[in-house]
Scaffold this motif. Sequence first.
Motif, PDB file in Angstrom:
ATOM      1  N   ARG A 112     -47.178 -10.408  12.834  1.00 35.29           N
ATOM      2  CA  ARG A 112     -47.213  -9.267  11.636  1.00 35.29           C
ATOM      3  C   ARG A 112     -45.887  -8.779  11.310  1.00 35.29           C
ATOM      4  O   ARG A 112     -45.607  -8.386  10.322  1.00 35.29           O
ATOM      5  N   VAL A 122     -46.190  -1.966  15.295  1.00 35.93           N
ATOM      6  CA  VAL A 122     -47.419  -2.755  15.121  1.00 35.93           C
ATOM      7  C   VAL A 122     -48.138  -2.142  16.296  1.00 35.93           C
ATOM      8  O   VAL A 122     -47.830  -2.305  17.669  1.00 35.93           O
ATOM      9  N   ALA A 175     -56.413  -5.068   8.716  1.00 38.03           N
ATOM     10  CA  ALA A 175     -54.957  -4.795   8.855  1.00 38.03           C
ATOM     11  C   ALA A 175     -54.617  -3.819   7.954  1.00 38.03           C
ATOM     12  O   ALA A 175     -54.951  -3.753   6.829  1.00 38.03           O
ATOM     13  N   ALA A 226     -52.784  -4.017  13.339  1.00 42.63           N
ATOM     14  CA  ALA A 226     -53.011  -5.438  13.375  1.00 42.63           C
ATOM     15  C   ALA A 226     -54.265  -5.981  14.226  1.00 42.63           C
ATOM     16  O   ALA A 226     -54.103  -6.153  15.644  1.00 42.63           O
TER      17      ALA A 226
END
Length: 307
Positions: A112, A122, A175, A226
């Motif tokens: 990601r 993240v 997300a 995420a």
Amino acid sequence: MKPAPLLDRVTVVTVSYNSSEVLAGLLDSLEPALSQVGHYQVLVVDNMSSDSSVAIAQGHNITDRVIETGRNAGYAAAINAADAYVGDSEALLVLNPDIRLSPGSVRLMLDRMASDGTVGIVAPQLFNEDGILSLSLRKEPSILTAWSEALVGGTIACRMGLGEVIGDPRCYADAKEVDWATGAALLIAPWARQAVGQWDESYFLYSEEVDYMRRVRLAGYNIVYAPAAMAVHVGGQSNERPDLYALLTANRIRYYARHHRPLATAMFWAGVVTGEAIRAALGGRTHQAALRAALALPEAAKMVHSG
């Protein structure tokens, strides 16, 4: 989106302070969590534990290095102590010792991050030990969130969408970019590390992650949630221990004061004090301790604006 360089180097850092009951569980979860990651190292920074935390860390086969600070240095200082062992091109995965990562979760977070060069941090999806979703996403502290939580309580303010905690479970399905997430599990991009520098050690414990993520955003990078990457958060006692909740409350005010002018800080401080006073009057020991801590801070109107 701006593609980021391929990320395949990770340093895992966890800070232990009398963490013997939970540390082994974290270390056990790391090898499957780090599957498909090419290069990684695991650092345990110990803040002078009096239990067997150091022995557990040293005895586990996944641990590359145990860094003993020789004092109870605080969370931010411990992370900074590990920084000398982290290469400039490495992502930094900061984990509480009571986190249990799911298999393959680190690769998912790295992918990601690598999909967009504007991603600075993240955060995975967290669950409580009983399998219930942990409300880990947050809004930037504000006068509105402080007074909403004061007048109707944190739980109701959360459900109404007025509090600091993002309480709608639907917000955790996809997300998204967020202001910040709890610091229990954060993957920090190497470019964000280079732009922001070290963690602010003046907080000792609590609000250091809020400060760090604010600086990441100001540097032009995003905080991304995420949900495909998952973890279990076993602990979290700040609302149970009066001393920890008092420190959390004081640092909330200190953080706000550093980034807002005196009048706004006074209004934020008054909201926090009002909320703690209401709940302290009902006999809550944690709120009584928090109220004392808030009242012991310098007058809100005199707090220095540094934002």
